[in-house]
Design a protein around this motif. Sequence first.
Motif, PDB file in Angstrom:
ATOM      1  N   VAL A 453       0.841  -1.194   0.000  1.00 53.09           N
ATOM      2  CA  VAL A 453       0.000   0.000   0.000  1.00 53.09           C
ATOM      3  C   VAL A 453       0.877   1.246   0.000  1.00 53.09           C
ATOM      4  N   THR A 454       0.553   2.202  -0.898  1.00 52.74           N
ATOM      5  CA  THR A 454       1.233   3.494  -0.949  1.00 52.74           C
ATOM      6  C   THR A 454       0.181   4.576  -0.806  1.00 52.74           C
ATOM      7  N   ARG A 455       0.369   5.454   0.191  1.00 48.61           N
ATOM      8  CA  ARG A 455      -0.635   6.481   0.475  1.00 48.61           C
ATOM      9  C   ARG A 455      -0.483   7.668  -0.459  1.00 48.61           C
ATOM     10  N   SER A 456      -1.631   8.253  -0.826  1.00 49.94           N
ATOM     11  CA  SER A 456      -1.650   9.466  -1.632  1.00 49.94           C
ATOM     12  C   SER A 456      -2.469  10.517  -0.885  1.00 49.94           C
ATOM     13  N   TYR A 461      -5.392   5.727  -2.065  1.00 51.18           N
ATOM     14  CA  TYR A 461      -4.296   4.777  -1.837  1.00 51.18           C
ATOM     15  C   TYR A 461      -4.033   4.013  -3.128  1.00 51.18           C
ATOM     16  N   GLU A 462      -2.765   3.726  -3.342  1.00 52.61           N
ATOM     17  CA  GLU A 462      -2.367   2.878  -4.458  1.00 52.61           C
ATOM     18  C   GLU A 462      -1.952   1.523  -3.898  1.00 52.61           C
ATOM     19  N   VAL A 497      -5.526  -2.093   2.639  1.00 54.43           N
ATOM     20  CA  VAL A 497      -5.346  -0.753   3.200  1.00 54.43           C
ATOM     21  C   VAL A 497      -5.790  -0.736   4.666  1.00 54.43           C
ATOM     22  N   LYS A 501      -3.650   0.266   8.070  1.00 54.04           N
ATOM     23  CA  LYS A 501      -4.071   1.361   8.938  1.00 54.04           C
ATOM     24  C   LYS A 501      -4.731   0.871  10.218  1.00 54.04           C
TER      25      LYS A 501
END
Length: 645
Positions: A453-456, A461-462, A497, A501
């Motif tokens: 997961v990569t946060r934007s 999220y990507e 995600v 989190k």
Amino acid sequence: MANEVNGEEFDEETVEREENEIEQVVEDFVDEPPVRHDECPSSEDEDEDEDEEGEPRRKAKAKVPVKHGAGVLYKGQRFLNGVAFKDSVLDYALNTGHNIKQYRYDKDKIGFICVGGEGCEWKVYASTLPKDNVWKVKSLHRGAFMLFVDKIIEEPEYYMPMKIEELVHEKWGFTVSRPQCQAARNKALKWIEFENDHMFARLRDYAAELVHSNPDSTVEIETVTNTIGQEEFNRIFICFDNIRRTWKQSCRQLIGVDGCFLKHKVKGQLLVALGRDADNAIYPIAWGAVQVENTENWLWFVRKIKHDLGLNQGLGYILVSDRQKGLISAVQTELPQIEHRMCVRHIYGNLKKNHASRKEMKSLIWNLAWSYNEAEFEQRLDRILCYDAESFNNTISKAREFAFVPMLEGIRRLAMARIAKRSVISLAHKGICTPYVTDFLKVEHKNASLCKVTRSTNGMYEVKLSSCTYRVSLERRTCTCMKFEICGIPCEHAYGVMLQKKLAPENYVCQWFRTSTWRRNYRDGLVPVRGAEFWPKTSAPDVHIPPAPPQPGRKKITKADKKRKKGVNESPTKKAPKNKKRIMHCGICGEPNHNSRFHTKQQASQGPPRVPSQVASPAASQQVASPASSAASGCHVLHGYEDMC
């Protein structure tokens, strides 16, 4: 106890026996499992098509076991009605070997005594309680006809005289003659025919009782007048108010429609409309019966559903069905704005007819149905093209075998039992969401734990999984795969995600799968219906059983139809008389072409009796042998069956 109707004896306990059968069906009711996403459902015919070596295997006829109680009697024992008490006494006699007979035949008092031997004081007596309409064994002193009647009514084609004779001898060691078994079977068939006509005539009384017990419900019966002025049944529609309001308030806007054949004297089709509850299990909405599954009757059924459920033009609702032409036309006419989808099970059934040898076709079809986006759909469709180089009806299958009114009553009771059973389960469930969501997320957890997961910004999220990236928004509850939006439950990417989190995925499940909604689904059940003796007496004329209607479809072509039709001037084919392979001789007079059973009729038609010939055929000489010689040969002679020895 029996009475005479039109010169025939019939059992007065028929209604109680039907009541016992319905109670047994409700008691044996097994709740249907919810439909799982991304799982290929099993088909009953799939498991029996082939054996272990891959060879085709013929289906064996299902054998219905003869069910009886434990045969236990004790003082103070209670029973639902007199029939249940009689069955228990019969079980007791079979287990203990007592030869009993009934000495008390009152409607509220029944008694049995032992006649098997001198000095036996065994006796049992039961009667109804003054306050409760139940039976109680008042006294018990310790010291084959009705055996198969219920099973004959349920499976008349299976319980033939020879089968009854075998089962009685195998299970209890009794010896009964085949004529006795035939007489019992004939009487049972007379009972069911009388019960059908009597209960069917009171169909309007039954409808009045349903409306009286469940106010504001829709019960509509339509009849047609025949040539002699009688009103014959045409169709019936039933929709209970509590079920209707519950579906409109707490169920998704999804309706499944299907039809199935009736299996009893009244021929026709049973039409049903189903929904889905918060646990994604079947929720019956309405049902009806018609004579023929055609465009006119489907149009009538869809129109009734549209009016009762307030569907208007169908905007915002989804209807799932098979590809029956009459149903498709009816939906287009009455609900032009509804989203009409086709059932995957029926699509696979049609493909299986032309691709029976394709073993992987089933999984490919269902994987195609579980596609959540266009790219995935096209990819799975290419696999099928390269390769190619029904549940509620099962639940009510037993009820469909009853007579018409007991069938309707059985379906109503199954609906009532289903609501009561699931109400208890939903109230006892602990958790925000239903068990269906728990199982759904359990399957998603494996892939969710592998997501990167990569946060934007803006809550986006990507997510990367298996070299493919997806855009996820928890606030909008969306994902590129579109599974989140379609199912209403977090997909594996959104779940990944939430794991990073440390969020609870149950908080992102839509309202349709919450436990609170599940409990609302089964908060209001059906009001029990009173027995036939308490039904309101309507002034409407009796409803008569219609003749069997011609079913749609191509008619069966016989061998005679395939032969060339003879011209007007051609002589027809003259059939030669069939040669008899064996000549039947009478065991009394020795004459041919009749046996001892029809000896009296033969003599009456030919005049005075003739003296048996001293010299007869070998078969006749064997048949007129003395009883002593028959006994010596070990042959058990039954009157009327001498020529079988």
